[in-house]
Enzyme design. Structure first.
Site, PDB file in Angstrom:
ATOM      1  N   GLY A 107       0.816  -1.199   0.000  1.00 15.69           N
ATOM      2  CA  GLY A 107       0.000   0.000   0.000  1.00 15.69           C
ATOM      3  C   GLY A 107       0.852   1.252   0.000  1.00 15.69           C
ATOM      4  O   GLY A 107       2.077   1.197   0.132  1.00 15.69           O
ATOM      5  N   PRO A 108       0.219   2.413  -0.136  1.00 13.51           N
ATOM      6  CA  PRO A 108       0.958   3.685  -0.184  1.00 13.51           C
ATOM      7  C   PRO A 108       1.660   3.985   1.131  1.00 13.51           C
ATOM      8  O   PRO A 108       1.344   3.403   2.178  1.00 13.51           O
ATOM      9  CB  PRO A 108      -0.145   4.722  -0.469  1.00 13.51           C
ATOM     10  N   PRO A 109       2.626   4.916   1.117  1.00  9.67           N
ATOM     11  CA  PRO A 109       3.316   5.293   2.359  1.00  9.67           C
ATOM     12  C   PRO A 109       2.355   5.941   3.347  1.00  9.67           C
ATOM     13  O   PRO A 109       1.390   6.603   2.971  1.00  9.67           O
ATOM     14  CB  PRO A 109       4.370   6.312   1.881  1.00  9.67           C
ATOM     15  N   THR A 134       0.295   4.564   5.506  1.00 13.83           N
ATOM     16  CA  THR A 134      -1.006   3.940   5.747  1.00 13.83           C
ATOM     17  C   THR A 134      -0.969   2.905   6.869  1.00 13.83           C
ATOM     18  O   THR A 134      -1.953   2.212   7.108  1.00 13.83           O
ATOM     19  CB  THR A 134      -1.529   3.281   4.455  1.00 13.83           C
ATOM     20  N   GLY A 135       0.166   2.769   7.572  1.00 16.83           N
ATOM     21  CA  GLY A 135       0.203   1.930   8.769  1.00 16.83           C
ATOM     22  C   GLY A 135       0.681   0.517   8.557  1.00 16.83           C
ATOM     23  O   GLY A 135       0.386  -0.358   9.372  1.00 16.83           O
ATOM     24  N   LYS A 136       1.444   0.267   7.497  1.00 19.52           N
ATOM     25  CA  LYS A 136       1.886  -1.110   7.229  1.00 19.52           C
ATOM     26  C   LYS A 136       2.849  -1.608   8.304  1.00 19.52           C
ATOM     27  O   LYS A 136       2.674  -2.702   8.850  1.00 19.52           O
ATOM     28  CB  LYS A 136       2.558  -1.174   5.848  1.00 19.52           C
ATOM     29  N   THR A 137       3.868  -0.814   8.618  1.00 22.80           N
ATOM     30  CA  THR A 137       4.871  -1.238   9.597  1.00 22.80           C
ATOM     31  C   THR A 137       4.274  -1.329  10.989  1.00 22.80           C
ATOM     32  O   THR A 137       4.552  -2.270  11.745  1.00 22.80           O
ATOM     33  CB  THR A 137       6.060  -0.257   9.590  1.00 22.80           C
ATOM     34  N   SER A 193      -3.406   3.076 -19.263  1.00 15.19           N
ATOM     35  CA  SER A 193      -4.712   3.424 -18.701  1.00 15.19           C
ATOM     36  C   SER A 193      -5.200   4.803 -19.114  1.00 15.19           C
ATOM     37  O   SER A 193      -6.349   5.153 -18.864  1.00 15.19           O
ATOM     38  CB  SER A 193      -4.668   3.341 -17.171  1.00 15.19           C
ATOM     39  N   LYS A 207      -7.310   4.989  -7.722  1.00 16.71           N
ATOM     40  CA  LYS A 207      -7.720   6.050  -8.633  1.00 16.71           C
ATOM     41  C   LYS A 207      -9.033   6.689  -8.188  1.00 16.71           C
ATOM     42  O   LYS A 207      -9.194   7.918  -8.217  1.00 16.71           O
ATOM     43  CB  LYS A 207      -7.859   5.496 -10.047  1.00 16.71           C
TER      44      LYS A 207
END
Length: 798
Positions: A355-357, A359-362, A678, A721
């Site tokens: 996911g984008p930076p 967003t709480g992944k770590t 696209s 998008k």
């Protein structure tokens, strides 16, 4: 000799770091407030003061009888000298004194005492012999030092054992307690023997030091100098600490390995290294390397595991506490934990949060570790280009180290931690290996039970580790590596989600980091929403936290300077003064519509975005000019669009001569590279708008690939998008019919505010965007032959 009892109370001078012995002379430095008391006593004509040592030299205030020795000395003050910080006393130490009672009055200590003279219990002959022997012993010791002759002359002048002890004791390496023991002995014979014992120990100590110095005096070669000093230190430590039960013992690696909880193959390999170490002898050139290797083997968690159990209710509570939204992500994590609990499988888990930076992944990895009750370790892989960072270096190289996997397992101390591999999509390939390929063994459940680090050189079991990888995009991850991980996508946050995250998590965190609280700084709801909408344009919330931190810094300065009343309330209208002008002005970009300008949607590794495609024409030779750092695929889409325009609109457009005009297509943000198929229908619509002179509504955006037949194909990244379009205020989106299923993942907040229009062919796109109706097939009368595209369509219908 008789004992004299004092008729009055006299001041007591507590001695911090020394013990005085009677029949000598002393210089004593005393500090306030004791200095003032003693000086006042002398000024009133009194010369005698009691001096006794403190049992605890660090306790200087609130003294009691238990803090002072009951045996001290009576001193007669000769002179006093003030130096600004205290008073320097010169005094004769007259006699031993036994204190019968202390009196503590404010800062002053008084006492009643009686003198306790020496008891002469030795014959004159023995006395003279003992005195002579003591002097000769002092001579033997002092002669080892240069410049000792003046002191020895003074030693020879001492005519009694008591005076000799009082003169010599300050120069001896004896403790305060040993000096106090000497003072308390009244028997001349016993005290003389005790002092003789101290002197003999001093002599032996000096002798040992001289022997140690002589033992290595011949080893003057520079190559062995360092080894000589180390050996000397070992010998000194051995002699000084031989009776010390708390001294540090030399490591017995053989015993430690035999007692360690490790597999047999690891124990055998370690014992082989111990054999090499013992064969090296002291100061062998490989000694340090072997010890470092053995320390690593002993520190690794071969069989140590956490005691954590899977509690689904607790896991969901922790995930909800630490992260707002992400409901589908949390469901997948909890479902995964449920499977682990039911199967009780020992094999580890490998997840990939994409996911984008911001967003709480770590931080999700931290929450999972807490929920499972396991240790948390993290390795950042961004920019790593050397596979030795993963697998380690061979021990044949100087400075070799284990890889990051083994190093972090050593730190974890357990064989089943939650192990986060951060930024796995940013691994790089270089001449010294491919770290992504090295990760294949780490992340393969069929192989990682015997992971081999080059430095460790024996298998280590990683099968119970809970691996979590994070990435902004899976497109740059090699397919074999991606195949080993279960991908969980984390999408961008909507503005409402950002508001709740800011209110519940970011504002309390920022206030705490800046030493503030809600009693000092209040950010209103409208101000928070305005910061989100006007000062941040991102998928995550890192930029939002930076803006909130800026507000906190400005407020902190005002509070420190006392320029405002508390609490400081930040309203929406105050933001421009604090944060400056708005940085996001999408409504201005969407305000005016011109022929040839169409809004498109793009996917990036940091989230979705909108882009504008601009077209214009000028007199020329029918050339197509493309600018804006477009990639090859996007350039091909532009050429396909122009071909479709000429084939589908040429017979309806009589005012435009394609052969006499050049067409220029530009995609703004020229410094940013752009590519992908696209933007096909967006390019086509832009050219159609330019040629027909009709504008496209700025509230309409579109995405989709086109073919020469005019078919609109589905594209990826729909969720990001759509969220970008929602942030930008787009009201309608045109996309391929086959992308309809992708809308199920869109948050309701965004889906409900946008009208979605699905198309299969470019004719539908032109109809929805420009209101122009085109026939599905167009035949140009060139030798009465149909277009190739028409023939293809006929074949499909057959």
């Amino acid at each position: 000799m008789t004992t004299e009892i004092a008729a009055e109370r006299i001041p007591v001078l507590p001695l911090e770091n020394s013990i005085l012995l009677h029949e000598g002379r002393a210089e004593i430095k005393i500090n306030p407030p004791t200095a003032g008391i003693i000086k006042g006593w002398v000024d009133r004509g009194h010369q005698n003061v009691l001096a006794t040592g403190l049992k605890d030299e660090n306790k200087l205030h609130n003294l009691t009888e238990e803090d002072l020795y009951k045996t001290g000395v009576l001193i007669q003050i000769i002179s006093t000298h003030s130096d600004g910080e205290g008073v320097l006393l010169k005094a004769d130490v007259v006699e031993r004194a036994e204190i019968s009672k202390f009196y503590f009055e404010k800062n002053e200590v008084l006492a009643e005492y009686r003198t306790a003279p020496d008891i002469m219990d030795i014959s004159q002959t023995e006395y003279d012999e003992l005195l002579s022997y003591l002097k000769s012993l002092i001579h033997e010791i002092a002669e080892q030092f240069r410049g000792s002759k003046p002191m020895l002359l003074l030693v020879d002048r001492q005519d009694s054992i008591t005076k000799l002890i009082g003169f010599s004791a300050p120069y001896m390496n004896t403790s305060r307690q040993e000096k106090q023991d000497l003072l308390e002995i009244r028997s001349v014979h016993e005290r003389g023997i005790k002092f003789l014992d101290y002197m003999l120990k001093q002599k032996e100590s000096m002798k040992l030091q001289i022997e140690m110095a002589n033992k290595f005096a011949e080893s003057t070669n520079k190559q062995y100098r360092q080894a000589m000093l180390r050996q000397q230190m070992k010998e000194i430590q051995k002699e000084l600490d031989e009776d010390n039960p708390g001294k540090k013992e030399k490591k017995d690696y053989r015993q430690m390995i035999n007692e360690a909880d490790m597999p047999d193959y690891a124990r055998e390999a370690a014992l082989e290294e111990v054999d090499k170490l013992e064969a090296q002898g002291p100061n062998g050139h490989e000694e340090g390397m072997i010890k470092t290797y053995l320390d690593l083997i002993l520190a690794l968690p071969w069989n140590q595991k956490s005691n954590g159990k899977i509690d689904l209710k607790k896991a969901r509570e922790i995930l909800n506490r630490d992260h707002f939204g992400l409901d589908k992500v949390k469901d997948r994590i909890v479902q995964h934990l449920a499977v682990m609990k039911l199967t009780e499988k020992k094999r580890g888990t490998i997840l990939l949060f994409e996911g984008p930076p911001g967003t709480g992944k770590t931080s999700l990895g931290k929450s999972i570790a807490e929920a499972l009750g396991r240790k948390y370790v993290r390795v950042s892989l961004g920019g790593i280009r050397d596979e030795a960072e993963i697998r380690g270096h061979r021990r044949t190289y100087i400075g070799a180290l284990p890889g990051r996997i083994i190093s972090e397992m050593k730190k974890a101390g357990e064989r089943d931690p939650v192990f986060v591999l951060d930024e796995v999509d940013k691994l790089m390939t270089a001449y010294n290996g491919d770290p992504a390929s090295a990760l294949l063994e780490v992340l393969d459940p069929e192989q990682n039970d015997s992971f081999s680090d080059r430095y460790l050189d024996i298998p280590f079991d990683l099968s119970e580790v809970f691996f979590i990888a994070t990435a902004n995009s899976v497109s740059s991850i090699p397919a074999p590596l991606l195949d080993r991980m279960e991908v969980i996508s984390i999408s961008s946050y909507t503005n409402t989600e950002k508001y709740h995250i800011g209110f519940e998590h970011l504002i309390p965190s920022v206030l705490d980091e800046h030493g503030l609280d809600s009693q000092r700084l209040v950010i209103t709801d409208d101000a928070l929403r305005a910061v989100i909408e006007n000062y941040t344009r991102e998928a995550g919330v890192r930029g939002l936290k930076k803006q909130l931190a800026k507000i906190a810094r400005v407020s902190s300065e005002k509070i420190v300077n006392g320029d405002t009343e508390l609490p400081i309330t930040v309203e929406e209208e105050n933001l421009e003064d604090i944060l400056g002008r708005r940085t996001v002005r999408l409504e201005d970009a969407l305000k005016d519509n011109f022929p040839g300008v169409v809004t498109g949607l793009a996917w990036t590794p940091v989230g979705g975005d909108i882009l504008f495609i601009e077209s214009t024409f000028m007199p020329g030779k029918g050339e197509l000019v493309l600018t804006g750092q477009l990639g090859d695929v996007m350039k091909e889409s532009a050429r396909i669009s122009l071909s479709l325009i000429r084939s589908r609109l040429a017979h309806q457009i009589t005012h435009f001569d394609f052969a006499a005009n050049d067409i220029h297509i530009h995609v703004p943000a020229g410094s940013t590279p752009k590519d992908g198929p696209s933007a096909g229908i967006t390019l086509f619509t832009s050219l159609a708008s330019l040629i027909t002179g009709q504008s496209v509504d700025t509230g309409t955006a579109m995405t989709g690939e086109i073919t020469l037949r005019g078919t609109v194909l589905p594209v990826g990244g729909i969720k990001e998008k759509v969220l970008a379009a929602h942030r930008a205020g787009i009201k309608r989106i045109i996309m391929s019919t086959e992308n309809r299923e992708d809308l199920k993942e869109i948050p309701a907040e965004a889906a409900d505010s946008i009208e979605f229009m699905f198309v299969e062919r470019v004719e539908e796109v032109i109809d929805l965007a420009l209101g122009i109706t085109l026939p599905e097939q167009t035949v140009l009368n060139i030798g009465n032959q149909p277009l190739a595209g028409e023939q293809s369509l006929k074949r499909e219908s057959q």
